[in-house]
Write a protein that holds these residues in place. Structure first.
Motif, short mmCIF file in Angstrom:
data_model
loop_
_atom_site.label_atom_id
_atom_site.label_comp_id
_atom_site.label_asym_id
_atom_site.label_seq_id
_atom_site.Cartn_x
_atom_site.Cartn_y
_atom_site.Cartn_z
N GLN A 42 0.87 -1.16 0.00
CA GLN A 42 0.00 0.00 0.00
C GLN A 42 0.91 1.22 0.00
OE1 GLN A 42 -2.75 -2.06 3.25
NE2 GLN A 42 -3.68 -0.16 2.50
N ARG A 99 -4.67 2.83 -2.94
CA ARG A 99 -3.97 1.91 -3.81
C ARG A 99 -3.48 0.66 -3.10
NH1 ARG A 99 0.69 5.17 -6.50
NH2 ARG A 99 0.82 6.16 -4.44
N CYS A 100 -3.50 -0.43 -3.84
CA CYS A 100 -3.01 -1.70 -3.32
C CYS A 100 -2.41 -2.48 -4.48
CB CYS A 100 -4.13 -2.51 -2.69
SG CYS A 100 -3.67 -4.20 -2.22
N TRP A 123 -10.22 -6.08 1.26
CA TRP A 123 -10.01 -4.80 1.92
C TRP A 123 -10.73 -4.84 3.27
CZ3 TRP A 123 -6.95 -0.67 1.19
CH2 TRP A 123 -6.38 -0.48 -0.07
N ASN A 173 -7.37 -1.63 -6.23
CA ASN A 173 -7.57 -0.33 -5.61
C ASN A 173 -8.99 -0.17 -5.08
OD1 ASN A 173 -4.95 0.13 -6.34
ND2 ASN A 173 -5.44 1.56 -8.00
N CYS A 223 -5.28 -3.64 2.88
CA CYS A 223 -5.45 -4.56 1.78
C CYS A 223 -4.79 -5.88 2.18
CB CYS A 223 -4.80 -3.99 0.54
SG CYS A 223 -4.97 -4.95 -0.96
N GLY A 243 -1.08 -5.56 3.76
CA GLY A 243 -0.27 -4.38 3.52
C GLY A 243 -0.08 -3.62 4.83
N THR A 291 -3.23 2.14 5.06
CA THR A 291 -3.33 3.55 4.69
C THR A 291 -4.28 4.23 5.66
OG1 THR A 291 -2.93 3.14 2.34
CG2 THR A 291 -4.00 5.23 2.93
#
Lengths: 114, 115
Positions: A6, A22-23, A35, A75, A91, A105, A108
């Motif tokens: 991420q 974003r991933c 997610w 994403n 993610c 990840g 974020t």
């Protein structure tokens, strides 16, 4: 080994604005992608998942995500962000059928400006 | 229906003490997982139980960590002789294990602080 990236550690958006988180996942023949969202002091809540089929998947709370194999991306998007969406988003990849270890990840963090 | 529950929600312990963390999975879920969330390492897999099969302990960071699952339901994660680096949030998750269902549902976590 599977990995999930991420790229954005922290994103700030205004309430009502659109959002894209974003991933990127490392190559896998059969990615099983998720997610999750985590509010402060809370556990992880599943927003949506992709296993196969339609590459645009809908989730809860008005979120959607698009799987793009050519870009190894998954994403997360929302057309209009609400203040209550402020949280941390993760993610994750299950590395294919038969696996069970989620690879996450780094997350974020989303801040929403009123 | 009821989700995954974990207790205690917060635990403060002194270095060197043992701690036990409890997880109650969603009723009917056959698989149970433990993860650890720390600032430096993010979310890491610790251990996986599936039915009556031998657990996958490959993610346990040291032999001070152990876990058991009684009666295919409740699980306890035990950390012996706690160290400061064990401070983290310990998350439990459960799932069905069928060909069409791989989602893991998480509990609220136990925040462990080792002083």
């Amino acid at each position: 080994a599977q990995s999930v990236t991420q790229p954005d550690i922290h994103i700030t958006v205004s309430e009502g604005a659109s959002l894209e988180l974003r991933c990127n996942y490392s190559y896998g023949a059969t990615p099983y992608l998720f997610w999750y969202v985590q509010s402060p002091g809370q556990g992880l809540q599943l927003l949506l998942k992709y296993f196969s089929g339609d590459t645009l998947v809908q989730g809860i709370k008005g979120f959607e995500a698009e799987f793009k194999r050519s870009q190894s991306s998954f994403n997360l998007r929302k057309p209009s962000v609400h203040w209550s969406d402020a949280a941390e988003y993760f993610c994750a990849d299950l590395s294919g059928a038969g696996s069970y270890q989620l690879t996450f990840g780094k997350g974020t963090k989303l801040s929403v400006i009123p | 229906g009821a989700g995954v529950s974990q207790s205690p929600s917060n635990k403060v312990t002194e270095k060197g003490k043992d701690v036990e963390l409890r997880c109650d999975p969603i009723s009917g879920h056959t698989a149970l997982y433990w993860y650890r969330q720390s600032l430096g390492q993010g979310l890491e897999f610790l251990i996986y139980f599936q039915g009556n099969s031998a657990p996958d302990k490959s993610g346990l960071p040291s032999d001070r960590f152990s876990a058991e699952r009684t009666g295919g339901s409740v699980s306890t994660l035990t950390i012996q002789r706690t160290q400061q680096e064990d401070s983290a949030v310990y998350l439990c998750a459960s799932s069905f294990r069928t060909a069409s269902s791989y989602e893991q549902y998480f509990g609220p976590g136990t925040r462990l602080t080792v002083t």
